[in-house]
Design a protein around this motif. Structure first.
Motif, PDB file in Angstrom:
ATOM      1  N   ASN A   1     -35.022 -39.344 -27.609  1.00 13.71           N
ATOM      2  CA  ASN A   1     -35.873 -38.264 -28.078  1.00 13.71           C
ATOM      3  C   ASN A   1     -37.355 -38.583 -28.009  1.00 13.71           C
ATOM      4  O   ASN A   1     -38.126 -37.824 -27.429  1.00 13.71           O
ATOM      5  CB  ASN A   1     -35.480 -37.891 -29.515  1.00 13.71           C
ATOM      6  CG  ASN A   1     -36.369 -36.841 -30.128  1.00 13.71           C
ATOM      7  OD1 ASN A   1     -37.114 -37.134 -31.054  1.00 13.71           O
ATOM      8  ND2 ASN A   1     -36.305 -35.624 -29.634  1.00 13.71           N
ATOM      9  N   HIS A   2     -37.800 -39.690 -28.622  1.00 12.37           N
ATOM     10  CA  HIS A   2     -39.241 -39.919 -28.657  1.00 12.37           C
ATOM     11  C   HIS A   2     -39.604 -41.397 -28.758  1.00 12.37           C
ATOM     12  O   HIS A   2     -38.787 -42.224 -29.100  1.00 12.37           O
ATOM     13  CB  HIS A   2     -39.901 -39.131 -29.801  1.00 12.37           C
ATOM     14  CG  HIS A   2     -39.574 -39.615 -31.180  1.00 12.37           C
ATOM     15  ND1 HIS A   2     -38.531 -39.118 -31.917  1.00 12.37           N
ATOM     16  CD2 HIS A   2     -40.166 -40.532 -31.971  1.00 12.37           C
ATOM     17  CE1 HIS A   2     -38.490 -39.710 -33.094  1.00 12.37           C
ATOM     18  NE2 HIS A   2     -39.477 -40.583 -33.157  1.00 12.37           N
TER      19      HIS A   2
ATOM     20  N   MET B   1     -50.541 -32.836 -22.393  1.00 12.20           N
ATOM     21  CA  MET B   1     -49.487 -32.688 -23.396  1.00 12.20           C
ATOM     22  C   MET B   1     -49.880 -31.613 -24.403  1.00 12.20           C
ATOM     23  O   MET B   1     -51.059 -31.317 -24.573  1.00 12.20           O
ATOM     24  CB  MET B   1     -49.222 -34.021 -24.093  1.00 12.20           C
ATOM     25  CG  MET B   1     -48.788 -35.118 -23.128  1.00 12.20           C
ATOM     26  SD  MET B   1     -48.188 -36.583 -23.963  1.00 12.20           S
ATOM     27  CE  MET B   1     -46.475 -36.081 -24.206  1.00 12.20           C
TER      28      MET B   1
ATOM     29  N   VAL C   1     -46.564 -30.055 -30.396  1.00 14.75           N
ATOM     30  CA  VAL C   1     -45.459 -29.147 -30.702  1.00 14.75           C
ATOM     31  C   VAL C   1     -45.080 -29.153 -32.174  1.00 14.75           C
ATOM     32  O   VAL C   1     -44.439 -28.223 -32.648  1.00 14.75           O
ATOM     33  CB  VAL C   1     -44.209 -29.429 -29.826  1.00 14.75           C
ATOM     34  CG1 VAL C   1     -44.514 -29.150 -28.363  1.00 14.75           C
ATOM     35  CG2 VAL C   1     -43.690 -30.836 -30.014  1.00 14.75           C
ATOM     36  N   LYS C   2     -45.474 -30.188 -32.902  1.00 16.80           N
ATOM     37  CA  LYS C   2     -45.109 -30.252 -34.318  1.00 16.80           C
ATOM     38  C   LYS C   2     -45.969 -31.291 -35.012  1.00 16.80           C
ATOM     39  O   LYS C   2     -46.264 -32.349 -34.458  1.00 16.80           O
ATOM     40  CB  LYS C   2     -43.634 -30.634 -34.463  1.00 16.80           C
ATOM     41  CG  LYS C   2     -43.083 -30.551 -35.857  1.00 16.80           C
ATOM     42  CD  LYS C   2     -42.886 -29.112 -36.293  1.00 16.80           C
ATOM     43  CE  LYS C   2     -42.320 -29.049 -37.687  1.00 16.80           C
ATOM     44  NZ  LYS C   2     -42.332 -27.717 -38.234  1.00 16.80           N
TER      45      LYS C   2
ATOM     46  N   PHE D   1     -46.347 -34.747 -32.925  1.00 16.88           N
ATOM     47  CA  PHE D   1     -45.382 -34.800 -31.829  1.00 16.88           C
ATOM     48  C   PHE D   1     -45.917 -33.994 -30.656  1.00 16.88           C
ATOM     49  O   PHE D   1     -46.250 -32.814 -30.801  1.00 16.88           O
ATOM     50  CB  PHE D   1     -44.027 -34.242 -32.288  1.00 16.88           C
ATOM     51  CG  PHE D   1     -43.383 -35.079 -33.358  1.00 16.88           C
ATOM     52  CD1 PHE D   1     -42.558 -36.145 -33.024  1.00 16.88           C
ATOM     53  CD2 PHE D   1     -43.604 -34.807 -34.693  1.00 16.88           C
ATOM     54  CE1 PHE D   1     -41.969 -36.924 -34.008  1.00 16.88           C
ATOM     55  CE2 PHE D   1     -43.019 -35.575 -35.689  1.00 16.88           C
ATOM     56  CZ  PHE D   1     -42.202 -36.637 -35.343  1.00 16.88           C
TER      57      PHE D   1
ATOM     58  N   ALA E   1     -45.517 -32.960 -26.360  1.00 18.01           N
ATOM     59  CA  ALA E   1     -44.591 -32.838 -25.240  1.00 18.01           C
ATOM     60  C   ALA E   1     -45.325 -32.195 -24.075  1.00 18.01           C
ATOM     61  O   ALA E   1     -46.391 -31.599 -24.248  1.00 18.01           O
ATOM     62  CB  ALA E   1     -43.388 -31.975 -25.631  1.00 18.01           C
TER      63      ALA E   1
ATOM     64  N   MET F   1     -37.593 -29.753 -31.873  1.00 21.83           N
ATOM     65  CA  MET F   1     -38.377 -30.912 -31.433  1.00 21.83           C
ATOM     66  C   MET F   1     -37.531 -32.183 -31.438  1.00 21.83           C
ATOM     67  O   MET F   1     -37.606 -32.984 -30.522  1.00 21.83           O
ATOM     68  CB  MET F   1     -39.610 -31.062 -32.329  1.00 21.83           C
ATOM     69  CG  MET F   1     -40.601 -32.097 -31.865  1.00 21.83           C
ATOM     70  SD  MET F   1     -40.368 -33.687 -32.640  1.00 21.83           S
ATOM     71  CE  MET F   1     -40.337 -33.292 -34.345  1.00 21.83           C
TER      72      MET F   1
ATOM     73  N   GLN G   1     -35.233 -32.594 -28.219  1.00 20.95           N
ATOM     74  CA  GLN G   1     -35.823 -32.677 -26.882  1.00 20.95           C
ATOM     75  C   GLN G   1     -35.757 -34.097 -26.314  1.00 20.95           C
ATOM     76  O   GLN G   1     -35.357 -35.034 -26.985  1.00 20.95           O
ATOM     77  CB  GLN G   1     -37.276 -32.199 -26.934  1.00 20.95           C
ATOM     78  CG  GLN G   1     -37.436 -30.783 -27.416  1.00 20.95           C
ATOM     79  CD  GLN G   1     -36.607 -29.803 -26.627  1.00 20.95           C
ATOM     80  OE1 GLN G   1     -36.754 -29.688 -25.411  1.00 20.95           O
ATOM     81  NE2 GLN G   1     -35.722 -29.089 -27.309  1.00 20.95           N
ATOM     82  N   ARG G   2     -36.200 -34.225 -25.074  1.00 27.08           N
ATOM     83  CA  ARG G   2     -36.362 -35.529 -24.421  1.00 27.08           C
ATOM     84  C   ARG G   2     -37.851 -35.737 -24.150  1.00 27.08           C
ATOM     85  O   ARG G   2     -38.592 -34.788 -23.920  1.00 27.08           O
ATOM     86  CB  ARG G   2     -35.617 -35.565 -23.094  1.00 27.08           C
ATOM     87  CG  ARG G   2     -34.137 -35.566 -23.229  1.00 27.08           C
ATOM     88  CD  ARG G   2     -33.489 -35.739 -21.851  1.00 27.08           C
ATOM     89  NE  ARG G   2     -32.073 -35.952 -21.968  1.00 27.08           N
ATOM     90  CZ  ARG G   2     -31.147 -35.044 -21.665  1.00 27.08           C
ATOM     91  NH1 ARG G   2     -31.519 -33.856 -21.218  1.00 27.08           N
ATOM     92  NH2 ARG G   2     -29.874 -35.309 -21.795  1.00 27.08           N
TER      93      ARG G   2
ATOM     94  N   ILE H   1     -40.505 -36.944 -25.939  1.00 27.03           N
ATOM     95  CA  ILE H   1     -41.535 -36.589 -26.917  1.00 27.03           C
ATOM     96  C   ILE H   1     -42.367 -37.839 -27.230  1.00 27.03           C
ATOM     97  O   ILE H   1     -41.831 -38.941 -27.309  1.00 27.03           O
ATOM     98  CB  ILE H   1     -40.886 -36.059 -28.222  1.00 27.03           C
ATOM     99  CG1 ILE H   1     -40.050 -34.813 -27.945  1.00 27.03           C
ATOM    100  CG2 ILE H   1     -41.921 -35.823 -29.307  1.00 27.03           C
ATOM    101  CD1 ILE H   1     -40.823 -33.561 -27.656  1.00 27.03           C
TER     102      ILE H   1
ATOM    103  N   GLU I   1     -44.628 -39.387 -30.152  1.00 25.54           N
ATOM    104  CA  GLU I   1     -45.012 -39.277 -31.556  1.00 25.54           C
ATOM    105  C   GLU I   1     -46.214 -40.173 -31.803  1.00 25.54           C
ATOM    106  O   GLU I   1     -46.170 -41.374 -31.545  1.00 25.54           O
ATOM    107  CB  GLU I   1     -43.865 -39.717 -32.462  1.00 25.54           C
ATOM    108  CG  GLU I   1     -44.234 -39.789 -33.929  1.00 25.54           C
ATOM    109  CD  GLU I   1     -43.159 -40.438 -34.791  1.00 25.54           C
ATOM    110  OE1 GLU I   1     -43.535 -41.028 -35.826  1.00 25.54           O
ATOM    111  OE2 GLU I   1     -41.963 -40.373 -34.440  1.00 25.54           O
TER     112      GLU I   1
END
Length: 166
Positions: free
Chosen positions: A12-13, A34, A37-38, A51, A53, A73, A76-77, A79, A81
């Motif tokens: 994920n991240h 980028m 997204v969060k 975060f 992406a 979030m 996903q792949r 990411i 952080e």
């Protein structure tokens, strides 16, 4: 149900600690395209998570609902952080270990690009610090740049690496 116990696992991240979140966000958004997204804020623990992406027009976008956006979030792949610990931006001597100085540990993250030469020109135009340009060293056609916290970022064009390791 699958007999594979890792079915559905997904990378994920990756997390990087950053000294100044506004500067780090600007760097990754402006230089690498980028999108934020969060954001998850934890004032009781004195840190905030950002975060990012790379979302293309043809890719799913995060939902508007805050809870669903968090679920999305974490599903996903790729990411990135960025973790900000309150107050680090105010300490002129503060810095994080980049993993490439002794003792070595963490090495780098990587972005693939469609045109390495164009990417190098873009990085030069944006005063991005190079660790290694594509024509330097034993491994040609691979570059390394640094972000504002000193973390290394590998830059490669997949089409140039078909003979790598042979």
């Amino acid at each position: 149900m699958s007999d594979n116990p890792t079915a559905g696992f997904r990378f994920n991240h990756t997390m990087l600690r950053v000294k100044d979140p506004q500067k780090a966000l600007d760097f990754y958004q402006r230089v690498f395209g980028m999108e934020l997204v969060k954001t998850l804020d934890f004032p009781e623990f004195e840190f905030t998570l950002y975060f990012l992406a790379q979302l293309g027009e043809d890719e799913p976008q995060p939902p508007k609902d805050a809870g669903e956006a968090t679920r999305w979030m974490f599903s996903q792949r790729g990411i990135l952080e960025l973790t900000y610990n309150y107050g680090t931006e105010n300490d002129a001597d503060f810095h994080y270990h980049d993993g490439n100085e002794e003792p070595q540990g963490f090495g780098h993250i990587c972005f693939s690009v469609p045109d390495l030469d164009a990417a190098v020109r873009w990085f030069d135009q944006n005063n991005v610090e190079f660790v290694k340009r594509p024509d330097e060293g034993g491994l040609k056609d691979i570059a390394f740049v640094k972000d504002l916290d000193g973390y290394w970022i590998e830059i490669l064009e997949p089409a140039r690496l078909t003979g790598l390791g042979n």
